[in-house]
Design an enzyme around this catalytic site. Structure first.
Site, PDB file in Angstrom:
ATOM      1  N   ARG A  53      -2.583  -3.967   2.791  1.00  0.00           N
ATOM      2  CA  ARG A  53      -3.832  -4.381   2.168  1.00  0.00           C
ATOM      3  C   ARG A  53      -3.676  -5.769   1.566  1.00  0.00           C
ATOM      4  NH1 ARG A  53      -6.415  -1.119  -2.873  1.00  0.00           N
ATOM      5  NH2 ARG A  53      -4.599  -2.042  -3.908  1.00  0.00           N
ATOM      6  N   THR A  95      -8.530  -9.842  -0.742  1.00  0.00           N
ATOM      7  CA  THR A  95      -9.771  -9.335  -0.164  1.00  0.00           C
ATOM      8  C   THR A  95      -9.857  -7.814  -0.182  1.00  0.00           C
ATOM      9  OG1 THR A  95      -8.824  -9.208   2.066  1.00  0.00           O
ATOM     10  CG2 THR A  95      -9.791 -11.315   1.396  1.00  0.00           C
ATOM     11  N   ASP A 142       2.063   2.802  -7.641  1.00  0.00           N
ATOM     12  CA  ASP A 142       2.228   2.421  -6.237  1.00  0.00           C
ATOM     13  C   ASP A 142       3.112   3.453  -5.555  1.00  0.00           C
ATOM     14  OD1 ASP A 142       3.680   1.098  -3.914  1.00  0.00           O
ATOM     15  OD2 ASP A 142       2.208  -0.453  -4.404  1.00  0.00           O
ATOM     16  N   ASP A 194       6.378   2.102  -3.902  1.00  0.00           N
ATOM     17  CA  ASP A 194       7.399   1.732  -4.878  1.00  0.00           C
ATOM     18  C   ASP A 194       8.042   2.965  -5.498  1.00  0.00           C
ATOM     19  OD1 ASP A 194       6.861  -0.903  -4.369  1.00  0.00           O
ATOM     20  OD2 ASP A 194       5.707  -1.246  -6.205  1.00  0.00           O
TER      21      ASP A 194
END
Length: 215
Positions: free
Chosen positions: A106, A110, A206, A209
């Protein structure tokens, strides 16, 4: 027209494991193990519509009528990198499934998905596909992955996600509202919202992560 369907799995074991996944104190080895276990529970619900054919086998006593998974085999597609942490839990339930890979990232500016790696059969005609993506946040990455599978002829697609945000589900429904192929989303929880950075709140951070460490 086939409408998109969403299933939030309501089960105490699912909720228990998800609570520990959310905890900031949960280390990566424990996170990986729990994610693996949670995916197997979600996969049990996600595969209720998997295609089967009738079969007869001989037991030690008499013939028995049952079913076997139909051909072509289901295709499991983890979205790299975080989706890899869900693969073992899925294939434990579907050991005869084939596996393809999608590398998608991603753009943090944007929030749109970009594909950087594809390892899939060119022809998916008649295939049932199961996409693995831990977080359904904005919905852009998952929608792009599903559209790619349909472009290659997939018959229907089920996405398995640990968490989903209302904004992501709304986007998915907009994209696939007129889809002739069935789209399903199976998740452990529907969270409150996205924050200004496109992260699920309260979420679990995340997922990549937390599975593999910060890289």
């Amino acid at each position: 027209m086939a409408a998109m369907k969403t299933l939030v799995v309501d089960h105490p074991l699912v909720a228990h494991k998800l609570t520990t996944l959310r905890d900031v104190r949960t280390d990566s080895p424990t996170f990986r193990r729990l994610a693996d276990e949670l995916v197997t529970l979600l996969a049990y619900e996600a595969t209720r519509d998997v295609r089967v054919t009738e079969a007869t086998v001989s037991t030690p006593v008499a013939p028995a009528h049952g079913v076997r998974l139909a051909r072509p085999a289901p295709l499991v597609v983890p979205i790299l990198r975080a989706g890899l942490g869900m693969l073992d839990g899925m294939t434990r339930l579907l050991p005869t499934a084939e596996v393809g890979f999608l590398g998608m990232i991603r753009d943090e500016g944007t929030l749109k998905a970009q594909t950087y790696a594809t390892r899939l059969p060119e022809d998916l005609s008649g295939r049932q596909c199961y996409v693995l993506d831990p977080m359904l946040a904005t919905g852009g990455t998952l929608a792009a992955a599903i559209e790619l599978l349909f472009q290659r002829g997939a018959e229907d697609v089920t996405a398995i996600c640990l968490l989903a945000a209302p904004e992501g589900l709304a986007y998915m429904e907009t994209v696939f509202t007129d889809s002739r192929q069935p789209v399903r989303v199976v998740t452990a929880a529907l969270d409150e919202r996205l924050n200004e950075f496109g992260y699920i709140v309260p979420g679990l951070g995340d997922a990549g992560d937390r599975l593999y460490g910060v890289v």
